[in-house]
Each structure stands twice: as C-alpha cells, then as structure tokens.
Design a protein around this motif. Structure first.
Motif, short mmCIF file in Angstrom:
data_model
loop_
_atom_site.label_atom_id
_atom_site.label_comp_id
_atom_site.label_asym_id
_atom_site.label_seq_id
_atom_site.Cartn_x
_atom_site.Cartn_y
_atom_site.Cartn_z
N LEU A 69 0.83 -1.20 0.00
CA LEU A 69 0.00 0.00 0.00
C LEU A 69 0.87 1.25 0.00
N SER A 70 0.45 2.24 -0.76
CA SER A 70 1.06 3.57 -0.68
C SER A 70 0.26 4.40 0.30
N ALA A 71 0.90 5.39 0.91
CA ALA A 71 0.19 6.22 1.88
C ALA A 71 0.89 7.55 2.03
N ILE A 72 0.10 8.58 2.26
CA ILE A 72 0.65 9.88 2.62
C ILE A 72 -0.01 10.32 3.92
N PRO A 73 0.76 10.73 4.92
CA PRO A 73 0.17 11.18 6.19
C PRO A 73 -0.52 12.52 6.01
N LEU A 74 -1.64 12.69 6.69
CA LEU A 74 -2.40 13.95 6.61
C LEU A 74 -2.34 14.73 7.92
N TYR A 75 -2.59 14.08 9.04
CA TYR A 75 -2.54 14.75 10.33
C TYR A 75 -2.48 13.71 11.43
N THR A 76 -2.10 14.17 12.63
CA THR A 76 -2.07 13.30 13.81
C THR A 76 -3.02 13.87 14.85
N GLU A 77 -3.88 13.02 15.36
CA GLU A 77 -4.90 13.48 16.30
C GLU A 77 -4.37 13.60 17.73
#
Length: 257
Positions: A69-77
């Motif tokens: 899987l490819s992934a890009i982080p968006l935010y951390t809660e």
C-alpha cells in the motif's frame, strides 16, 4: 477496476472518526462527471478493503503495510481520556498517563492507538468496540483513552474528556494499493494536499525547442521574404530623421540669420 473509461467513478473508504466531507465537496466541484461513493469501514479492515479492490483509496489509520500500500500522512490526532463529568480528572485542563495509573482503563478490541502497554489498571475483560467501552465509562466502570475524533463521535451528555499530553497520537493518512495509482487517485491526492485547480504539479513541461521558439521575437512582415540586393548592406541605407547623412555626401550651406 473503478475509474474505467466507460463509466468513471471513485470509491473512497474511510474509518470511524475521519470526516471526509470537505474533500468530497471539492471533488464534486472539480469532477462533476465522476461520482464519488463513500464507504465507512472499521479501522482494522481498511487495508483489506483496499487490497481487495473494494475501494480506490481510503482515509485510514496509519501505519499501513507499505510493501503493498502507498500512503501519505495527513494529520495526527490529539489523544484524550473519556470520563464521567463528575470525575476527578475534570479538575485539570489536561492530564498525563501517570494521572491515570490507578484508574481502570478500558482497552477495546478495536483500539487504534497501538499501545505497547495500555495505561491504568486493566479491566476483567476487553470491550468488543469503542462504542461498548464508552457505555462502560458512562456506567462508572472505568475510563477510556482514545483519539479526539472518536471521543466526539461517541459523545454523550454525561461524559466529557481531557487531553492526555504524553499518550501516543493516532495518525490519519490517505492510502491506496501500490499497483493502482490511477489518475483519479492522483486527483484526490491533490485535493487532500490543498492543490488548486490550476496547479501544474504532475503536468509535463513544454519541450525546450517550443519554449525557445516562443521566446524569439517575431520577424517583421514587411521584411520577411525580401531578397537582399547584391552589394547593398542589409540595413537598407540611412534612416530618415536619424540626424546623419550618408557617408561622403555634400552638406548644404548654413542659412544666414
């Protein structure tokens, strides 16, 4: 696979707590002819949904298996502890894991924080879901540490929450199968990253030759194609009004005052 030329569409999976509304609205404005369908899936099942071809991309809890899987982080809660409104924890604006050491901390089976060691004292058995754990908190059986979005998702009037400053956070990212990076996936990546509709990212630059030709000044239509007479300079002789005379010419007498 979704996104075929015959009937293009885009399927987006998302996990509980994530709110894709803003991105979906932008998609509908930019891609009115490509319908976007939403499917909520449990966090633990998101990777399987993507790899099984049931969604083109997903808003998931990180990490994911980066070999497939490819992934890009968006935010951390932010992580919070959910407690009854009359709990002692509510006396402070924020707490630490040490403040919860003597509390029974509920650890549901669908936990997304990935604890090495859960805080507090363990309950006799683990609740099946976060929703079940919230019900137990309301019954006064323990406290629950979760990402802020899940605390809001399962909000109750008799419960509240406080940030836990030293708890691990939960990262949210956009993910898709490694071998299925389609144009529609790239379009959604641009939306979640805030690219404008006129962004040139991903477009091919103009060929160097064409760029040089655009930079060259246009030739005069009056001189284009005109053959140069033998023995004459290319300039066409002296210009009128230039203040000079042809070389070797006679000058007139100065006028009397």
């Amino acid at each position: 696979m979704t996104g075929s030329e015959d009937s293009p569409s885009f399927r987006l999976a998302y996990v509980p707590g994530v709110t894709p509304d803003k991105w979906v609205r932008i998609w509908n404005e930019r891609q009115p002819d490509v319908p976007l369908s939403l499917t909520q899936v449990p966090a633990a099942e998101a990777s399987g949904v993507l790899l099984g071809g049931d969604a083109d991309a997903g808003l998931v809890r990180l990490p994911v298996d980066r070999t497939v899987l490819s992934a890009i982080p968006l935010y951390t809660e932010t992580t919070v502890v959910v407690v009854p409104k009359d709990h002692l924890v509510t006396a402070a604006d924020e707490v630490t894991l040490g403040d919860l050491a003597d509390e029974i901390a509920l650890h549901p089976l669908d936990d997304v924080l990935g604890w090495e060691r859960p805080p507090g004292r363990p309950a006799f058995e683990r609740p099946a879901t976060t929703a079940d754990a919230v019900e137990l908190v309301a019954a006064g059986i323990g406290v629950l540490v979760v990402p802020l979005s899940l605390a809001r998702l399962h909000h109750r009037k008799d419960l509240t929450y406080r940030p836990v400053t030293d708890a691990p956070g939960s990262a949210v990212g956009l993910s898709w199968p490694e071998d299925a990076h389609t144009d529609l996936v790239e379009e959604f990546i641009g939306i979640v990253r805030g690219r404008t509709v006129n962004s040139t990212r991903g477009r091919r630059p103009a060929p160097a030759q064409a760029k040089d030709e655009r930079a060259m000044p246009a030739r005069s239509t009056r001189t284009a194609g005109r053959k140069q007479a033998p023995g004459k300079p290319s300039g066409g002789g002296a210009r009128r009004g230039s203040g000079g005379a042809p070389k070797g010419g006679r000058r007139g007498r100065p006028r009397r005052k």
